[in-house]
Design an enzyme around this catalytic site. Structure first.
Site, PDB file in Angstrom:
ATOM      1  N   SER A  81       0.825  -1.206   0.000  1.00 38.78           N
ATOM      2  CA  SER A  81       0.000   0.000   0.000  1.00 38.78           C
ATOM      3  C   SER A  81       0.864   1.263   0.000  1.00 38.78           C
ATOM      4  O   SER A  81       1.607   1.513  -0.947  1.00 38.78           O
ATOM      5  CB  SER A  81      -0.973  -0.047   1.194  1.00 38.78           C
ATOM      6  OG  SER A  81      -1.990   0.916   1.067  1.00 38.78           O
ATOM      7  N   ASP A  89      -9.866  -4.625  -4.446  1.00 40.86           N
ATOM      8  CA  ASP A  89      -9.274  -3.694  -3.479  1.00 40.86           C
ATOM      9  C   ASP A  89     -10.201  -2.504  -3.281  1.00 40.86           C
ATOM     10  O   ASP A  89     -10.524  -1.787  -4.227  1.00 40.86           O
ATOM     11  CB  ASP A  89      -7.911  -3.219  -3.996  1.00 40.86           C
ATOM     12  CG  ASP A  89      -7.073  -2.532  -2.931  1.00 40.86           C
ATOM     13  OD1 ASP A  89      -7.654  -1.853  -2.062  1.00 40.86           O
ATOM     14  OD2 ASP A  89      -5.842  -2.654  -2.973  1.00 40.86           O
ATOM     15  N   HIS A 142      -7.914  -5.449  -0.174  1.00 38.49           N
ATOM     16  CA  HIS A 142      -6.677  -4.729   0.130  1.00 38.49           C
ATOM     17  C   HIS A 142      -5.833  -5.598   1.047  1.00 38.49           C
ATOM     18  O   HIS A 142      -5.915  -5.518   2.275  1.00 38.49           O
ATOM     19  CB  HIS A 142      -7.023  -3.389   0.798  1.00 38.49           C
ATOM     20  CG  HIS A 142      -5.865  -2.437   0.860  1.00 38.49           C
ATOM     21  ND1 HIS A 142      -5.249  -1.934  -0.259  1.00 38.49           N
ATOM     22  CD2 HIS A 142      -5.215  -1.886   1.921  1.00 38.49           C
ATOM     23  CE1 HIS A 142      -4.283  -1.107   0.096  1.00 38.49           C
ATOM     24  NE2 HIS A 142      -4.235  -1.080   1.417  1.00 38.49           N
TER      25      HIS A 142
END
Length: 223
Positions: free
Chosen positions: A119, A170, A202
């Site tokens: 991320s 996601d 995610h």
């Protein structure tokens, strides 16, 4: 009045599983709201193919400003592209200094370093790796994005082998970021592989982790 001391990163580390000196260094860059302890847990998994690698997982330099715990590489209170760009660029020198320090500490060559991000950590890994004086061996990015693709052609100094993996579902970082990053990296000559994981949100799933494991083995000539 003296100037404030520069921010210096620290975090957990794991010595090579072989018990010998480090031949590679893997830098694990966590996402927002956690700290280095989140990704250092992956060290034993990657050590199965990289027994001579040292693993380090720095805590991001700033307290997470949207919760009472965790760390962040930059604020996400403003998610506009200019704000994210400014945040990445402000933090990049801090991460650069840490990578230099750890490379010297473990006695490895800059070309024997791999960056693995998740991320926000992927955003930092890509930005820094592509601007290193000596190209790292590899970048693996999960659930992230390439920040400032429009300036990359002017700024790129390194072209590490890169693997980007993203969940099709996601809900935090748009899965379309994967194709955008792939196109921008390929356009400037970065060897890039991508994988869109079906049904994944995610996060990192088993098949994605296995793909990263095999990729690093190939990069370092082990598999």
């Amino acid at each position: 009045m003296s100037s404030p001391s520069p921010v210096k990163l620290s975090g957990p580390s794991v010595e090579p599983a072989s018990g010998g000196p480090a031949a590679q260094l893997v830098v694990l860059l966590h996402g927002v709201g956690v700290d280095g302890s989140d990704l250092i847990e992956l060290a034993p998994f990657f050590a199965t193919i990289l027994p001579d690698a040292a693993f380090v997982a720095p805590d991001a330099p700033f307290a997470f400003d949207m919760a009472p715990f965790g760390r962040q590489w930059f604020s996400l209170q403003d998610r506009a592209i200019p704000a994210i760009s400014a945040g990445v660029r402000a933090t990049a020198p801090i991460l650069e200094a840490y990578i230099d320090e750890q490379t010297a500490l473990w006695g490895v060559q800059p070309s024997d370093v791999a960056l693995i991000g998740f991320s926000q950590g992927t955003m930092m890994a890509l930005h820094v790796a592509l601007r290193r004086a000596v190209a790292p061996a590899a970048v693996v990015g999960f659930s992230g994005a390439l920040v400032d693709p429009d300036t990359l052609a002017k700024e790129i100094t390194a072209r590490p082998r890169t693997l980007l993996i993203h969940g099709e579902d996601d809900e935090v970082v748009n899965p379309n970021c994967l194709k955008a990053a792939e196109q921008a990296l390929a356009a400037v000559g970065v060897p890039v592989l991508t994988e869109l994981r079906p049904g994944l949100g995610h996060g990192i799933d088993g098949p994605g982790a296995q793909m990263a494991l095999g990729f690093l083995g190939q990069v370092f000539g082990i598999s």
